[in-house]
Design a protein around this motif. Sequence first.
Motif, mmCIF file in Angstrom:
data_model
loop_
_atom_site.group_PDB
_atom_site.id
_atom_site.type_symbol
_atom_site.label_atom_id
_atom_site.label_comp_id
_atom_site.label_asym_id
_atom_site.label_seq_id
_atom_site.Cartn_x
_atom_site.Cartn_y
_atom_site.Cartn_z
ATOM 1 N N TYR A 1 0.449 -0.539 0.030
ATOM 2 C CA TYR A 1 0.224 0.172 -0.158
ATOM 3 C C TYR A 1 1.253 1.150 -0.173
ATOM 4 O O TYR A 1 2.024 1.173 -0.146
ATOM 5 C CB TYR A 1 -0.853 0.268 0.950
ATOM 6 C CG TYR A 1 -1.705 -0.922 1.436
ATOM 7 C CD1 TYR A 1 -3.157 -0.327 1.239
ATOM 8 C CD2 TYR A 1 -1.722 -2.662 1.675
ATOM 9 C CE1 TYR A 1 -4.534 -1.595 1.555
ATOM 10 C CE2 TYR A 1 -2.472 -2.919 1.691
ATOM 11 C CZ TYR A 1 -3.659 -3.141 1.475
ATOM 12 O OH TYR A 1 -3.913 -3.947 1.655
ATOM 13 N N VAL A 2 0.550 2.602 -0.369
ATOM 14 C CA VAL A 2 1.025 3.093 -0.433
ATOM 15 C C VAL A 2 0.385 4.081 1.077
ATOM 16 O O VAL A 2 -0.372 4.145 1.505
ATOM 17 C CB VAL A 2 0.380 4.551 -1.755
ATOM 18 C CG1 VAL A 2 1.843 5.856 -0.972
ATOM 19 C CG2 VAL A 2 1.466 3.886 -2.914
ATOM 20 N N SER A 3 1.605 4.926 1.517
ATOM 21 C CA SER A 3 0.706 5.467 2.904
ATOM 22 C C SER A 3 1.419 6.630 3.115
ATOM 23 O O SER A 3 2.076 7.518 2.545
ATOM 24 C CB SER A 3 1.807 4.799 4.184
ATOM 25 O OG SER A 3 3.025 4.478 4.206
ATOM 26 N N ALA A 4 0.554 7.612 3.589
ATOM 27 C CA ALA A 4 0.884 9.242 4.051
ATOM 28 C C ALA A 4 0.616 9.100 5.910
ATOM 29 O O ALA A 4 -0.573 8.045 5.744
ATOM 30 C CB ALA A 4 0.136 9.951 3.803
ATOM 31 N N GLU A 5 1.123 9.306 6.520
ATOM 32 C CA GLU A 5 1.140 9.440 8.006
ATOM 33 C C GLU A 5 1.750 10.272 9.021
ATOM 34 O O GLU A 5 2.362 11.306 8.358
ATOM 35 C CB GLU A 5 1.664 7.805 8.826
ATOM 36 C CG GLU A 5 2.990 7.981 8.996
ATOM 37 C CD GLU A 5 3.587 6.875 9.844
ATOM 38 O OE1 GLU A 5 3.348 7.128 11.126
ATOM 39 O OE2 GLU A 5 3.850 6.502 9.268
ATOM 40 N N ALA A 6 1.145 10.967 9.874
ATOM 41 C CA ALA A 6 1.597 12.319 10.768
ATOM 42 C C ALA A 6 1.444 11.195 11.823
ATOM 43 O O ALA A 6 0.350 10.475 12.721
ATOM 44 C CB ALA A 6 0.041 12.499 10.514
#
Length: 146
Positions: free
Chosen positions: A98-103
């Motif tokens: 999966y492609v992820s973006a997180e904070a």
Amino acid sequence: MRRLSRLMMLFACAVLAVPATATAGGKVKCSLRFQMSGWSVFYKESSGTGTIRCSNGQSMAVKLRAKGGGLTVGKSTIDDGRGEFSGVGSINELLGTYVSAEAHAGAAESAKAQVVTKGEVSLALSGTGTGWDLGVAVGNFIISRR
């Protein structure tokens, strides 16, 4: 800290509302319970294990791995992670990269909210744990059979 944790949980809940509408037409609804730990200094790496359970009775033990980079530093452990997948035809569609973006942010108590996507499948993740971390990162979130 608590305010940031609440904002991150609200973000994850807002994303969770989208997959619920995608389960029409015989799609299976699946959830993930997991634990992860990792570190980051610009480059982020973490790993863990979990279990996927679906509305049709299927379940699968999985390994989780996240890799990426960004403006991030820290070390943390997520003990009570939860995730909700968008509707799928089969539990096997959930495996892969999966492609992820997180904070993430935390000091002693850590909170995490993350949305990952793989084609038409999306997964909204949230969890709490311990450690210290701060930053934003993008990269890959990999789910494989354990």
